[in-house]
Design a protein around this motif. Structure first.
Motif, PDB file in Angstrom:
ATOM      1  N   GLU A 505       0.827  -1.217   0.000  1.00 10.09           N
ATOM      2  CA  GLU A 505       0.000   0.000   0.000  1.00 10.09           C
ATOM      3  C   GLU A 505       0.860   1.266   0.000  1.00 10.09           C
ATOM      4  N   SER A 508      -1.452   4.751  -0.098  1.00  9.61           N
ATOM      5  CA  SER A 508      -2.711   4.788   0.654  1.00  9.61           C
ATOM      6  C   SER A 508      -2.991   6.153   1.269  1.00  9.61           C
ATOM      7  N   THR A 535      -1.940  -3.827  -3.276  1.00  9.41           N
ATOM      8  CA  THR A 535      -2.836  -2.679  -3.267  1.00  9.41           C
ATOM      9  C   THR A 535      -4.210  -3.098  -3.773  1.00  9.41           C
TER      10      THR A 535
END
Length: 601
Positions: A505, A508, A535
């Motif tokens: 991620e 994010s 992701t």
């Protein structure tokens, strides 16, 4: 080993089967320093033990009006004083050296274990416990190691005093020889209780440290929700528990110390009473009585080491147990065979999940559970957080990562988790990492979309002429926003340019426009390298060469982002956040449309 020779070239392989074994292993590793401390301790304690003999000779010489014996006693006392001074200085020097070198050895072992485990360490051991082990516990362990040789010197001295008094004056010497062991061992029944209370104190102190560490790490969030007072109250309660436990423990140690004072006093009274009777009967001389009395009075100096070694062991044993638990952790759960070499350009393959990341491509991995994604990222980096039934290891080019030397594994595969850490220092120091030399720092910063971060650092750089590279970043990057910290960490990973880069991620905390730009730059900057991004962002998935869906621990679908959206409901549920009812409704509508199309045809 001298302090100037630190750090150790190799701190060794510790015995971590228990806290006690770890302490004994540390003592054996410093055998030379322990012997030196023992010898200087003997010189110091025996010099003190010899003072009564000189004093007794001097008193008896005065009684007998013998000037020659009085001069001899003066020379003896002078020599003993010199021995005591030299022994005291060198004993302190060697003891402190043993303390510092033992603490340094433990710190090196902990640093090596931290480097070996990486981010997996705090997943297996609480961060507060790691802090407690690397600070206060290290000092307590060093205390026991240095006190051990001083205790041995004191014990030998007491044996010499007892034997010497029996030979010098048998009538009083037998009383002293019978009483000294009682004084030394009288506190043994209390030690288990003191140790338990010390363990409770250490446990509560560790929990308070962990709570403080977690509170400081989440201070910004706490302020955002107004939770400072709540956590302050929790820490205040925890600190009061530590205080009460410390007082409870101190009472037991005060009792032990009192016993160490009272019992020698009783022995002195017995010696004086019995010795006076012997002197009045003419069985001993006044000088002999003074010698025996002085010897008993001075034994308290050696007896204090018995109390100290008991206290040091009680406090250091739980500390050593915690240190041994951390040092017993391994980077993998498998038995590591002979190290092998891996050739560049191989696929990254996980036999446990069936995930394959082709060499030189940008592979995106979609997991419905963020925790599963985090564990998968650790596995791909060669750091499984929990054992699996088959003890399988991730393969790189057909070679298990477990079989790579740790240094090579660190160079080939780099894992950036979803909460990367920025150490305090300048931006230039932040980017001072081992690299391939093929990616320039400015290109990595541009790829991570760090322009606004550089502008902010330049404005904050008053003393460095506006150079963002020289601007100091606070610990964990707390002076930056979450998105800025995330992008700087990504720039650092891109600048390192490993053969395989695993990102969990990485976008994010950024907006959609920045996320799309970052995904494009990653694909461009690492077009010849293997990149795995975990992701669920459609903007990142759409730019990946290959997308893999991991469902319930298995790779169940492989394809492009658009293709999987059209053909794989489970993928669509994760990426578009559709509920089960919405999926059922969509599937029902699709069936109805297919039926209508069939009827019209």
């Amino acid at each position: 080993m001298q302090i100037r020779d630190l750090p150790y070239a190799d701190p060794g392989v510790p015995d971590v089967r228990s806290g006690t074994r770890f302490l004994l292993w540390l003592g054996r590793q410093q055998l030379g320093g322990q012997v030196k401390c023992l010898l200087w301790g003997l010189l110091h304690h025996l010099g003190i033990a010899g003072l009564p003999l000189g004093v007794g000779l001097a008193v008896q010489a005065v009684v007998d009006r013998d000037g020659g014996r009085l001069a001899l006693a003066g020379v003896l006392l002078l020599a003993l004083g010199a021995a005591i001074a030299a022994g005291d200085v060198m004993l302190h020097r060697t003891a402190v050296t043993n303390w510092i070198t033992a603490a340094a050895r433990v710190q090196q072992l902990l640093s090596r274990k931290t480097a070996e485990l990486g981010s997996v360490l705090t997943r297996r051991v609480a961060a507060g416990e790691v802090v407690a082990v690397s600070t206060g516990d290290v000092e307590r362990i060093g205390w026991f190691v240095e006190a051990l040789s001083r205790f041995a010197a004191a014990a030998v001295t007491l044996v010499v005093i007892c034997v010497g008094l029996v030979v010098y004056q048998p009538a009083l010497g037998v009383v002293v020889a019978a009483g000294i062991p009682v004084l030394a061992l009288a506190v043994l029944p209390l030690l288990p209780h003191a140790a338990r209370r010390a363990d409770v104190q250490r446990e509560k102190a560790g929990k308070a440290t962990e709570l403080a560490s977690d509170t400081v790490a989440g201070l910004r969030v706490l302020r955002g929700i107004g939770g400072e007072e709540l956590f302050l109250g929790r820490y205040r309660a925890a600190s009061q528990e530590v205080r009460r436990a410390a007082v409870h423990s101190a009472r037991m140690w005060a009792l032990i110390a009192a016993i160490q004072v009272v019992l020698p006093g009783l022995l002195l009274i017995a010696v004086v009473a019995y010795g006076t009777k012997l002197a009045l009967d003419g069985r001993i001389e006044v000088g002999e009585l003074v010698t025996v009395y002085s010897a008993v009075a001075l034994t308290h100096h050696a007896l204090r080491n018995f109390e100290e070694i008991a206290q040091a062991f009680s406090f250091s044993r739980p500390s050593a147990k915690r240190a041994a638990r951390v040092l017993s952790l391994t980077r993998t759960t498998t038995t590591v065979p002979k190290p092998r070499e891996v050739e560049a350009g191989g696929d990254l393959y996980d036999p446990l999940t069936g995930l394959r990341a082709p060499a030189g491509l940008f592979t995106a991995v979609v997991c419905g559970d963020p925790d599963v994604a985090g564990r998968l990222a650790d596995r791909l980096g060669g750091h499984p957080t929990e054992p699996d039934a088959d003890h399988t290891s991730v393969l790189l080019g057909g070679v298990p990562l477990d079989e790579l030397p740790l240094e090579d594994a660190r160079t080939v595969v780099l894992v950036q988790d979803k909460e990367p850490v920025l150490l305090s220092g300048t931006l230039r120091e932040l980017l001072d990492v081992p690299t391939s030399g093929k990616v320039r720092a400015e290109h990595a910063l541009a790829a991570a979309q760090c322009d606004d971060v550089l502008d902010a650092l330049a404005q904050a750089s008053v003393a460095t002429g506006g150079d963002p590279m020289l601007t100091r970043i606070t610990e964990r990057g707390r002076s930056l926003s979450g998105g800025q910290r995330q992008r700087l960490a990504l720039a650092r990973s891109l600048f390192a340019d490993p053969e395989v880069l695993v990102l969990d991620e990485p976008t994010s905390a950024v907006d959609a426009h920045t996320e799309a730009a970052v995904a494009t730059w990653i694909a461009e900057l690492r077009r010849t390298r293997t990149t795995v991004v975990l992701t669920s962002s459609p903007l990142v998935l759409d730019r990946a060469h290959c997308v893999v869906l991991v469902h319930e621990g298995q790779a169940v679908a492989v394809g492009s982002h658009r293709g999987l959206l059209a053909t794989e409901p489970r993928y669509r549920a994760v990426v578009t956040r559709e509920t089960d009812e919405e999926l059922a409704t969509a599937d029902g509508r699709a069936v109805e449309l297919d039926a209508l199309e069939g009827e019209s045809a």
